[in-house]
Design a protein around this motif. Structure first.
Motif: not given
Lengths: 378, 378
Positions: A9-20, A83-88
């Motif tokens: 869930r954290l990864v998904h939300s981080v990817q959303e806000v990263m778009k900005a 974002s890279e940390i939470v992904k891995k």
């Protein structure tokens, strides 16, 4: 601030806000993602000051615990590293804890990161939007409207207003228009509206492209709120803010011809592929120009010629050709963009002569329209 | 020259020979693909003068007609245009016909291209290879050998010989070695050989990368022919020529330590992922340096620290740790490249001290070896 959260869930939300978030910002705090923790859940915010995106992760959803909040608070963490940390991270849950001096511990399994955070007080406030002028439409329809128009915005800054898509709301109808002054794309759709009167705003094409990427293909309603200088899109657990472009959008209604001299009905895919092939030998030209001729017997001839490379000619059998014989040249790219944007297996092209703009519509559907200016070669 | 061919076979062969064609050539004829037509079938050739690729399409295969040859001959067609055209043709068959002045007609369905061809007499001859020194190995094994070594070649032209992979043949064994002088990758395999004596040649890394891309994952044997300045790889319907690098490859056998002071056995994937995570905060450094410590109780600690960003530390439980306690720093990228190249779930790392190169091997397999020089930080 301290919480334990489901990692996906954290990864998904981080990817959303990263778009900005952009690394090219001149405002250092905007290189970060803001995390706000309350007993309700976690709110992530990313912004480049033109676009701001807020993603909410509820503490509980459908009776399942998503976040275990142990202490409320705020922090801003470098977006790229975070974002890279939470992904891995190795495990399915993550613990995030802010200590003194904005030092932030991110723990998952036996991995422990210690990130230098930034002062959340420095993070700009999002615009406050009064929800007076609000309308709704299905999310997938909004994505279709964006897809069918946004490609036609101008990429040149000579007329900044043309880099946006014009949204007009009138009589419970939404119309989207984009033009770069060589072509125009228009699409109308019904909405559920709480708006009295008419509205016309211009949203940057870039904002709509980013919005489209993070919206799901669902028919759930999305709410759109228009203010003087901002637009807000509200989906489930997601807020997407964009500034509006200033200035008046040109009146494009006069550009669209109402009569025609030659009407062609043809299978969308057959014409698209023939133009695609003809354009292969036209790529050396800056304008990527392809010629179209109508022949007796309901046949269209598509051709191009670059003397140093070679030439190509192809016949396409039309469903119907009515009116005057026609010779016309156009940008293959513009016509292919238009044909890809339209729905339906058959399209109708209405020409008013070799020097006049022509209109492409799906057969029996005038709520989608693509207009293209020809190129002078004949 | 005139023939009708199955389009998918033509597309496949064109894509193969395109791997050798570059638009950055100073020799205009090499921007083209040569087509040679005989009653036997069609031969396509592409070359950038370092690499040449020849793909043969037989007129008949397993009793099926692939090509209907109507007139033999040769032509050279612009590779970029020709490859895009054949990909996008509408029908399953293509007719190609050369007329006067190298004008070439490409017909498929109702599409007709007329390409300006080039004089095939100008196309350079491929090297004539005497097949005296020939050995064979399974194609998929060759691809594995390339994958396990080629990443370690040097990308710098200061010592050109190190931009290639050293192939040594001796006693029916093939050994591949690559090093950029900071790390070394080595792999040995059995071959079927007609070679008397020993051979040692250096093949450009770029050639092996391109070769690997066009070889199928099959255990059919591939033939390798070595001459003084060329190597030829012979697969079914495919010839791949590469020039060899001139000069003597350094003797690397002395670099590989034969004893060790600390031996670590660990799960490949667990160590790889821990180093990957630790490297996230080490990316700002040019060398991407990660630290490794051995602890009592069979635990390895992987960490990195970039003061302006933060730090990370993670423990990995080893299968076994023997010998002296160790603190060492290394390039995360080099160790990750090495771990990805090795096979097997467990690896053994043999250290001879913090300042000495260390060796990574699969457990119980000394035919694959990765050697890495540490970085001085302690």
């Amino acid at each position: 601030m301290k919480f334990i959260i489901q990692r996906d869930r954290l990864v998904h939300s981080v990817q959303e806000v990263m778009k900005a978030v952009t690394s090219r910002t001149t405002i250092p705090i905007l290189t970060g993602i803001k995390i706000n923790t309350t007993t309700e859940g976690i709110t992530l915010t990313g912004s480049d000051s033109d676009i701001s995106i807020q993603s909410f992760i509820p503490a509980e959803e459908d009776g399942n615990e998503i976040v275990e909040v142990q202490a409320s608070g705020d922090i801003v963490l470098n977006a790229r590293f975070f974002s890279e940390i939470v992904k891995k991270l190795p495990m399915d849950t993550v613990e995030i804890e802010v200590q003194t001096n904005f030092q932030t511990i991110i723990r998952s399994g036996k991995a422990e990161f210690n990130l230098n955070g930034l002062d959340p007080e420095e993070y700009p406030h999002l615009p406050i939007i009064e929800e007076a002028n609000l309308f709704k439409l299905p999310t997938d329809l909004l994505k279709t409207l964006i897809r069918q128009t946004v490609f036609a915005v101008s990429t040149s800054e000579t007329r900044p207003i043309l880099t946006g898509v014009n949204l007009k709301v009138e009589n419970d109808e939404l119309t989207c228009i984009a033009t770069d002054s060589h072509r125009l794309a228009m699409r109308t759709a019904n909405i559920e509206s709480k708006i009295n009167g008419t509205y016309s705003v211009v949203i940057p094409g870039k904002s709509l492209n980013e919005l489209s990427k993070i919206l799901d293909d669902t028919n759930e309603l999305i709410e759109i709120v228009i203010t003087e200088n901002q637009v807000l899109f509200k989906a489930k657990n997601l807020l997407f803010f964009s500034r509006l472009l200033e200035g008046n959008y040109p009146d494009t209604s006069r550009l669209i011809p109402t009569d025609s001299k030659t009407d062609v009905i043809v299978k969308t895919k057959e014409l698209l592929q023939a133009i695609d092939r003809a354009s292969l030998l036209a790529k050396e030209n800056r304008n990527n120009v392809v010629k179209l001729l109508t022949h007796d017997g309901g046949v269209i001839e598509v051709s191009s010629n670059t003397p140093e490379v070679g030439k190509v000619v192809e016949e396409v059998v039309a469903e119907a050709i009515e009116g005057e014989e026609l010779k016309i040249s156009f940008s293959a790219k513009f016509v292919m963009d238009a044909l890809k944007a339209l729905e339906g297996t058959d399209i109708k092209i209405s020409f008013t002569g070799a020097m006049r703009p022509f209109v492409i519509c799906p057969l029996h559907d005038d709520r989608m329209l693509q207009l293209i200016l020809p190129v002078r070669t004949y």
